[in-house]
Motif scaffolding. Structure first.
Motif, short mmCIF file in Angstrom:
data_model
loop_
_atom_site.label_atom_id
_atom_site.label_comp_id
_atom_site.label_asym_id
_atom_site.label_seq_id
_atom_site.Cartn_x
_atom_site.Cartn_y
_atom_site.Cartn_z
N ILE A 80 39.88 -112.52 16.88
CA ILE A 80 39.75 -111.97 18.23
C ILE A 80 39.32 -110.52 18.10
CG2 ILE A 80 40.97 -111.41 20.37
CD1 ILE A 80 42.91 -113.72 19.66
N GLU A 81 38.25 -110.15 18.81
CA GLU A 81 37.75 -108.78 18.77
C GLU A 81 37.61 -108.24 20.18
OE1 GLU A 81 34.03 -108.79 16.74
OE2 GLU A 81 34.89 -109.23 14.77
N VAL A 82 38.01 -106.99 20.37
CA VAL A 82 37.80 -106.30 21.64
C VAL A 82 37.06 -105.00 21.33
CG1 VAL A 82 38.90 -105.10 23.56
CG2 VAL A 82 39.77 -107.32 22.82
N ARG A 83 35.88 -104.87 21.91
CA ARG A 83 35.03 -103.71 21.64
C ARG A 83 34.99 -102.78 22.85
NH1 ARG A 83 28.92 -103.74 19.08
NH2 ARG A 83 28.41 -101.54 19.47
N ASP A 84 35.14 -101.48 22.59
CA ASP A 84 35.02 -100.49 23.66
C ASP A 84 34.25 -99.28 23.13
OD1 ASP A 84 36.89 -98.07 22.97
OD2 ASP A 84 38.13 -99.82 22.54
N PRO A 85 33.76 -98.41 24.01
CA PRO A 85 32.87 -97.32 23.58
C PRO A 85 33.56 -96.06 23.08
CG PRO A 85 33.03 -97.35 25.97
CD PRO A 85 33.81 -98.54 25.47
N ASP A 86 34.89 -96.03 22.96
CA ASP A 86 35.60 -94.82 22.56
C ASP A 86 36.13 -94.96 21.14
OD1 ASP A 86 37.21 -92.58 22.26
OD2 ASP A 86 37.97 -92.67 24.31
N SER A 87 35.58 -94.17 20.22
CA SER A 87 36.01 -94.23 18.82
C SER A 87 37.15 -93.26 18.52
CB SER A 87 34.83 -93.92 17.89
OG SER A 87 34.31 -92.62 18.16
N ARG A 88 37.62 -92.54 19.56
CA ARG A 88 38.69 -91.55 19.34
C ARG A 88 40.07 -92.13 19.63
NH1 ARG A 88 36.60 -87.32 23.50
NH2 ARG A 88 36.39 -89.33 24.58
N ALA A 89 40.16 -92.95 20.68
CA ALA A 89 41.46 -93.50 21.07
C ALA A 89 41.76 -94.72 20.21
CB ALA A 89 41.45 -93.88 22.55
N LEU A 90 42.40 -94.49 19.07
CA LEU A 90 42.66 -95.56 18.11
C LEU A 90 44.05 -96.16 18.35
CD1 LEU A 90 41.30 -93.95 14.83
CD2 LEU A 90 40.08 -95.41 16.47
N PRO A 91 44.14 -97.48 18.37
CA PRO A 91 45.46 -98.12 18.51
C PRO A 91 46.29 -97.88 17.27
CG PRO A 91 43.80 -99.76 18.02
CD PRO A 91 43.06 -98.47 18.25
N THR A 92 47.58 -97.69 17.45
CA THR A 92 48.47 -97.45 16.33
C THR A 92 49.69 -98.34 16.44
OG1 THR A 92 49.56 -95.64 17.52
CG2 THR A 92 47.74 -95.06 16.05
N LEU A 93 50.31 -98.59 15.31
CA LEU A 93 51.54 -99.37 15.26
C LEU A 93 52.66 -98.39 14.95
CD1 LEU A 93 52.89 -102.18 15.24
CD2 LEU A 93 52.46 -102.26 12.78
N VAL A 94 53.56 -98.19 15.92
CA VAL A 94 54.65 -97.23 15.74
C VAL A 94 55.97 -97.95 15.88
CG1 VAL A 94 53.27 -95.34 16.65
CG2 VAL A 94 54.75 -96.63 18.20
#
Length: 220
Positions: A80-94
């Motif tokens: 499953i892939e979700v593509r968006d145009p923002d390379s700065r807001a990276l998802p993180t696992l906290v």
């Protein structure tokens, strides 16, 4: 009988605008395609991943972001892939402690997938995850992944042991308690169904027991 989950399938790709109201339609399309591919047992986990990945775009990139969802096969994995145009807001696992406001979405994705990651592109990023299709037997649902998921969610949602009853303990704050309960109950119903039990009957019995105990407590 040989499984057909190793066959190459053309990915399902849809472009949409990232909004909360789009999620229901995306989940429906995922169910339809996985049913067609003979991967019905992966529907719940795949829908959860789609919901969380899209919610991540809405929350951290912005409502109305042009986004692309792709669901396909990568060897023996559903990708499953979700593509968006923002390379700065990276998802993180906290670590989802009591004070945590973020990170729980990706923790859910991590709990039900084999792996996940982010691929940076020149014009954005792709957040992806892969769910193992695993060997299947004809007409027999494989509930083992439900057991793994439930065990992972015990810690993720702060399910406490009997020794902790009565204490204000848990990873999930009061505002998230209802959501946690819904996820846990849903997984338990899948476990019951996988073992040939009538989930509706069990729910009815649980409701009767709850009401009886609540009534008894009110009179104590």
């Amino acid at each position: 009988m040989a499984t057909n989950t190793h066959l190459v399938r053309l990915p399902y790709v849809v472009e949409f605008t990232a909004r909360e109201e789009e999620v229901a339609a995306l989940r429906h399309e995922v169910r339809t395609h996985l049913d067609t591919w003979g991967l019905r047992r992966l529907v719940d986990d795949a829908q959860l991943c789609v919901s969380e990945l899209v919610a991540n775009v809405v929350a951290h990139v912005g409502v109305g972001t042009p986004t692309t969802l792709s669901v396909g096969m990568n060897g023996t994995f559903l990708r499953i892939e979700v593509r968006d145009p923002d390379s700065r807001a990276l998802p993180t696992l906290v670590a989802a402690d009591v004070e945590a406001e973020g990170g729980r979405g990706m923790a859910l994705v991590a709990a039900v997938t084999e792996r996940w990651g982010v691929s940076l592109l020149g014009d954005g990023k792709v957040t992806w995850c892969e769910i193992a299709t695993g060997p299947t037997s004809s007409g027999v649902p494989d509930g083992s992944h439900r057991v793994t998921r439930t065990e992972a969610m015990r810690g993720l949602y702060g399910v406490v042991g009997e020794e902790q009853v009565g204490r204000s303990v848990g990873l999930v704050g009061a505002l998230r308690g209802e959501e946690a309960a819904i996820h846990i109950i849903t997984d338990l119903l899948h476990w019951l169904a996988a073992h040939g039990r009538d989930a509706d009957e069990v729910l009815d019995r649980a409701q009767v027991r709850f009401e009886t105990e609540a009534h008894r407590t009110s009179w104590d």
